[in-house]
Design a protein around this motif. Structure first.
Motif, PDB file in Angstrom:
ATOM      1  N   ASP A 115      -8.236   2.131  -4.001  1.00  0.00           N
ATOM      2  CA  ASP A 115      -8.464   2.888  -2.601  1.00  0.00           C
ATOM      3  C   ASP A 115      -9.000   1.654  -1.685  1.00  0.00           C
ATOM      4  N   THR A 145       0.741  -1.236   0.015  1.00  0.00           N
ATOM      5  CA  THR A 145       0.088   0.014   0.064  1.00  0.00           C
ATOM      6  C   THR A 145       0.873   1.241  -0.030  1.00  0.00           C
ATOM      7  N   VAL A 160       3.110   2.262   3.068  1.00  0.00           N
ATOM      8  CA  VAL A 160       2.584   2.673   4.346  1.00  0.00           C
ATOM      9  C   VAL A 160       2.221   1.389   5.013  1.00  0.00           C
ATOM     10  N   HIS A 172      -4.753   6.247   0.216  1.00  0.00           N
ATOM     11  CA  HIS A 172      -3.835   5.086   0.308  1.00  0.00           C
ATOM     12  C   HIS A 172      -4.181   4.373  -0.904  1.00  0.00           C
ATOM     13  N   ILE A 193       1.331   5.965  -0.584  1.00  0.00           N
ATOM     14  CA  ILE A 193       0.658   7.238  -0.784  1.00  0.00           C
ATOM     15  C   ILE A 193       1.380   7.543  -2.055  1.00  0.00           C
TER      16      ILE A 193
END
Length: 183
Positions: free
Chosen positions: A108, A62, A183, A94, A64
């Protein structure tokens, strides 16, 4: 009356900054050390700044997805995919990286919407499937970051920030180099 400026100047210069010379083959060759040289030698031995470790977009992780100059990130805001500053913990920024038939996709996790494009060349995140309009690949940019490319007809189109600074559109020209933060 004539003043010997050379001997006068030499006396006023501290010993560590003086210049001496030796004669080699009749020529005067400076053999000196100055405070400046000592300071520069310390400067050259300073360790380099640590390099930022760049994250490679990869399925199963995951991210950004951020434009590094402005710090803005790809975010779903009221159903629209936009470039926005960080908005705290509200979500929509994310992206789970997935793979299908060798193509990457970005979903998402809050809304279960895949990033893709419409037939007009605007990037959207309004479908719950990973089909041709949601296929992406990445290309390393020589200045850092990754271009996001999408397949349309016989072309790989690059994602770029539109003139309004918020929408994302396709281009055959230079694309935006994105930073992927795991992340």
């Amino acid at each position: 009356m004539e003043i010997d400026t050379k001997s006068h100047l030499h006396e006023s210069i501290p010993a560590e900054m003086s210049t001496s010379s030796s004669t080699v083959g009749g020529d005067a060759t400076p053999t000196h050390s100055t405070m400046t040289d000592d300071l520069l030698s310390d400067y050259h031995t300073t360790p380099p700044l640590p390099q930022r470790k760049e994250t490679v977009p990869w399925p199963g992780h995951t991210f950004i997805i951020r434009e590094p100059i402005s710090g803005k990130q790809l975010t779903i805001v009221r159903g629209d995919l936009r470039l926005e500053p960080h908005k705290g913990d509200q979500g929509g920024y994310h992206w789970i990286c997935v793979e299908k038939n060798g193509w990457l996709g970005f979903c998402d996790p809050i809304h279960s919407m895949y990033m893709g494009h419409d037939s007009l060349g605007t990037f959207i995140a309004q479908v719950r499937h990973h089909k041709a309009h949601e296929y992406f690949c990445t290309q390393r940019h020589p200045d850092g970051g990754y271009l996001l490319l999408t397949h349309y007809k016989d072309w790989l189109w690059k994602m770029v920030i539109a003139e309004d600074g918020q929408k994302l559109v396709t281009t055959k020209g230079d694309g935006t180099a994105w930073e992927f933060i795991k992340v």
